[in-house]
Design an enzyme around this catalytic site. Structure first.
Site, PDB file in Angstrom:
ATOM      1  N   LEU A   7     -43.357  19.154  20.692  1.00  0.00           N
ATOM      2  CA  LEU A   7     -44.228  18.166  21.323  1.00  0.00           C
ATOM      3  C   LEU A   7     -43.586  16.799  21.196  1.00  0.00           C
ATOM      4  CD1 LEU A   7     -46.932  17.035  22.462  1.00  0.00           C
ATOM      5  CD2 LEU A   7     -47.789  17.044  20.100  1.00  0.00           C
ATOM      6  N   GLY A  10     -45.556  10.104  24.129  1.00  0.00           N
ATOM      7  CA  GLY A  10     -45.064   8.974  24.919  1.00  0.00           C
ATOM      8  C   GLY A  10     -43.858   9.343  25.753  1.00  0.00           C
ATOM      9  N   GLY A  14     -38.507   6.014  29.463  1.00  0.00           N
ATOM     10  CA  GLY A  14     -37.651   5.524  28.399  1.00  0.00           C
ATOM     11  C   GLY A  14     -37.138   6.577  27.448  1.00  0.00           C
ATOM     12  N   GLY A  16     -38.652   8.402  25.314  1.00  0.00           N
ATOM     13  CA  GLY A  16     -39.425   9.641  25.315  1.00  0.00           C
ATOM     14  C   GLY A  16     -38.968  10.594  26.401  1.00  0.00           C
ATOM     15  N   SER A 144     -37.521   1.973  14.352  1.00  0.00           N
ATOM     16  CA  SER A 144     -36.901   0.817  15.000  1.00  0.00           C
ATOM     17  C   SER A 144     -36.031   0.095  13.987  1.00  0.00           C
ATOM     18  CB  SER A 144     -37.980  -0.136  15.527  1.00  0.00           C
ATOM     19  OG  SER A 144     -37.426  -1.388  15.895  1.00  0.00           O
ATOM     20  N   TYR A 158     -45.577  -6.122  16.539  1.00  0.00           N
ATOM     21  CA  TYR A 158     -44.849  -4.877  16.815  1.00  0.00           C
ATOM     22  C   TYR A 158     -43.990  -4.480  15.620  1.00  0.00           C
ATOM     23  CZ  TYR A 158     -41.321  -1.744  18.791  1.00  0.00           C
ATOM     24  OH  TYR A 158     -40.468  -0.684  19.009  1.00  0.00           O
TER      25      TYR A 158
END
Length: 302
Positions: A7, A10, A14, A16, A144, A158
């Protein structure tokens, strides 16, 4: 190579989408999750199915909104009903916001955390009971370099949400190891092209406070231009999907705990090298070294 049922959250665009394609081309059955696959994302779901048919790849769109526990539960139940199992989840869903941190209300920052951080917890609460019953699985997190590398201002909410998610991933890795569940964290750097991350970024509703930071006007454009200059031609977000597919294809128990995909070198790789050494040394010192790797199948089954 073992063919897995995976799975990916998103998965509409991009990193994903690149991940879904890379995993499917490697021979896995991939469930690409999106919101509203019968409505506003119907075209994306159809394009993905057409791509899978054209490439002989097993790709299936699945409805999943990470903001809803009921949606996450239903998606995982549908996958298990169709496949009898679920082997891995890739936590990729996220949303970028840009602006002066002061201008974001607490409610707006809560929304950022809801998507980038709490969304993973909802999906985990749906997925982990399945993986624990199986006594085997992989939880792969897309983090990130803002967590450990250098990054510009105006990414406060973020970056904070990504740091929280990354911290949760580390803590959960220990808690899942004795169930035979493996953890891997893939850390993308900045990509100035090839994703909708920056074009679809949100901003604060408090435009008056944001305007008070006018002395910074143009800074993000300046940073973006400089990042583009620093990016080599091969700096393609598809490299992140390829790295995820490589990691998934490794034998269970041998996958790297953390892998940095950074073409600009913002320092995250150097910090990671030190941080991982310290993390492992501390685990040995306090007697939990066995939690650094998933338990072998025979042990996990007991």
């Amino acid at each position: 190579m073992e063919q897995l049922t995976i799975l990916v959250t998103g998965a509409g665009t991009g990193i994903g989408l690149h991940t879904v394609r890379a995993l499917a081309l490697a021979g896995h059955t991939v469930y690409a999750s999106m919101r509203d696959i019968d409505g506003r994302n119907a075209a994306k779901a159809r394009e993905l199915r057409d791509w899978g048919f054209a490439h002989g790849a097993d790709v299936r769109a699945v409805e999943l909104d990470v903001l809803s526990q009921a949606s996450a539960d239903a998606a995982v139940q549908a996958i298990v009903a169709a496949r009898g199992r679920l082997d891995a989840v890739v936590h990729n869903a996220g949303h970028l916001v840009i602006g002066p941190t002061e201008a974001f209300t607490p409610e707006e920052i809560t929304q950022v955390f809801d998507t980038n951080f709490l969304g993973t917890q909802r999906v985990n609460r749906a997925v982990l009971p399945v993986l624990r019953r199986q006594r085997k699985g992989l939880v792969l997190w897309v983090s990130s370099t803002t967590v450990r590398g250098g990054f510009p201002p105006f990414l406060g909410p973020y970056a904070a949400a990504k740091a929280a998610m990354d911290s949760l991933a580390v803590s959960l890795s220990y808690e899942l190891a004795r169930f035979g569940i493996e953890t891997s964290i893939v850390v993308p750097g900045a990509f100035t092209a090839g994703t909708d991350h920056f074009p679809k970024a949100g901003g604060p509703a408090d435009t008056e406070t944001a305007a008070a930071y006018a002395r910074y006007d143009g800074l993000m454009d300046q940073v973006g231009a400089r990042l583009a200059e620093l990016s080599p031609p091969e700096a393609d977000p598809a490299a992140v999907g390829a790295e995820i597919a490589r990691i998934v294809g490794l034998p269970h128990g041998t996958r790297p705990f953390r892998s940095v995909v950074d073409f600009i070198d913002d320092g995250a790789a150097a910090v990671t090298e030190v941080a991982e050494r310290v993390r492992e040394e501390f685990a040995h010192r306090i007697g939990i070294a066995d939690l650094l790797r998933p338990a072998p199948a025979a042990t996990a089954a007991n």
